[in-house]
Motif scaffolding. Structure first.
Motif, short mmCIF file in Angstrom:
data_model
loop_
_atom_site.label_atom_id
_atom_site.label_comp_id
_atom_site.label_asym_id
_atom_site.label_seq_id
_atom_site.Cartn_x
_atom_site.Cartn_y
_atom_site.Cartn_z
N THR A 20 26.79 90.86 75.32
CA THR A 20 25.79 90.87 74.25
C THR A 20 26.23 91.74 73.07
OG1 THR A 20 24.71 92.66 75.44
CG2 THR A 20 23.78 90.47 75.73
N ARG B 9 23.37 92.28 81.60
CA ARG B 9 23.05 93.57 82.21
C ARG B 9 22.22 93.40 83.47
NH1 ARG B 9 22.54 99.24 80.32
NH2 ARG B 9 22.99 98.67 78.19
N ASN C 63 28.04 103.41 72.68
CA ASN C 63 28.70 103.41 71.38
C ASN C 63 28.06 104.29 70.32
OD1 ASN C 63 31.06 102.04 71.05
ND2 ASN C 63 30.12 100.03 70.91
N ASP D 136 25.24 96.07 85.99
CA ASP D 136 25.30 97.35 85.28
C ASP D 136 26.65 97.95 85.67
OD1 ASP D 136 25.25 100.01 84.58
OD2 ASP D 136 23.16 100.33 85.20
N ARG E 60 24.24 93.67 65.98
CA ARG E 60 24.30 95.07 66.40
C ARG E 60 24.45 96.02 65.21
NH1 ARG E 60 23.90 96.38 72.13
NH2 ARG E 60 23.64 94.28 72.90
#
Ligand code: NAP
Length: 295
Positions: A9, A32, A62, A36, A156
């Protein structure tokens, strides 16, 4: 070749899946809810079930600002999960292609960083990136670590999004003239990853660390000027002035001033040429306007 993509994603994972689809390369990209990466049992189940020949790790923590406040979460995703992944790849004789970052360097060098330059990360995020690299080198012989500069895409939070958002909302936008990078589109990163994978699949035995970024380094303020020109074709921009700001105002600590990477090794080893980011920018700005995806 059977590819397992982690981080589907994200900016890079999303573009990589699109390119693998286009090229008809077999891959599996768990989301996810299926995996995980911090869960070693889930990771092992996924690896054993899918039996990949190559794992691409584009999953990561990030956020440099949040990382300072929750270092254990950052290290769990960026270092400990990667160490476990490297162990499992090694055990199954699987190749690990891992996305890393200019943040392993302190940014004090005046020229682009080469793979041989000494590392010296600043802050929690950079330290977690470097420690992930060290774990991979120790645990998984068949690895490619691909260090990247600034990554931009239509999804994002990223530098392009932040600039456009500020330009739409404010008359004055703060940018740094002394922070240098090479904006690299996520689709360009995907192109490079697939080129590397295909050569490895043909028997290239070239494990190690490589740098890739688009050509033409630019300061954040220089990039902002070009973004204004592109974005004003789509948005009603409020911005009238770019204010030159000090670097340390935003992240709470001084991010690396120099995020530019020397890409000769990836050219000499895999024949991959760096492409300019300028020609890719109009399309990303258009996509961001037409289908805003800030998630
Ligand atoms: N972004 C940059 O400017 C930049 C610069 C240099 C290098 N890189 C490198 O490129 C890599 C990917 O960057 P990106 O910008 O594509 O990242 P991104 O857009 O932030 O995406 C991160 C991905 O990781 C996934 N993820 C996070 N924690 C996870 C977990 N515990 N288990 C499974 N998946 C998890 C996220 O899934 P959810 O959607 O579920 O959260 C998402 O798919 C990073 O390793 C980074 O080192 C990035």
């Amino acid at each position: 070749m059977k590819v397992l993509v982690l981080g589907k994603t994200g900016q890079i994972g999303h573009e990589l899946c699109k390119l693998l689809d286009n090229k008809g390369i077999t891959y599996h990209a768990p989301d996810r809810s299926e995996l995980d990466i911090c869960d070693a049992v889930q990771l092992q189940t996924c690896m054993e079930h899918y039996q990949p020949t190559i794992v691409v790790n584009a999953a990561a923590y990030n956020n440099p600002v949040m990382a300072e406040n929750e270092p254990s979460r950052c290290f769990a995703v960026n270092r400990d999960a990667v160490a476990e992944l490297a162990d499992q790849c090694s055990r199954m004789d699987t190749i690990l292609l891992h996305a890393s970052s200019y943040r392993v360097f302190d940014g004090e060098k005046q020229e682009p960083y080469t793979e041989k330059d000494p590392t010296n990360p600043v802050g929690v995020l950079g330290t977690s990136r470097l420690q992930a690299e060290q774990q991979i080198r120790e645990r998984c012989p068949k690895h490619i670590i691909l260090r990247l500069s600034w990554v931009i895409s239509d999804r994002r939070p990223n530098l392009l999004h932040r600039l456009v958002e500020q330009m739409v909302k404010h008359r004055e936008v703060y940018v740094t003239p002394d922070q240098l990078g090479c904006p690299t589109t996520a689709s360009e990163v995907a192109r490079v990853m697939v080129a590397i994978m295909q050569q490895i699949d043909c028997g290239a035995d070239t494990w190690g660390t490589y740098h890739y970024c688009s050509s033409e380094p630019v300061s954040e303020s220089g990039f902002a000027e070009i973004v204004i020109a592109e974005a004003s074709q789509f948005w009603e921009l409020k911005v009238r002035k770019l204010i030159m700001a000090k670097m340390d105002s935003r992240e709470g600590f001084k991010p690396p001033a120099n995020a530019t990477l020397e890409c000769t090794k990836v050219l000499n080893t895999f024949g991959i040429h760096a492409r300019p980011w300028r020609s890719a920018l109009p399309e990303i700005v258009r996509q961001h306007y037409e289908e805003p995806k800030d998630h």
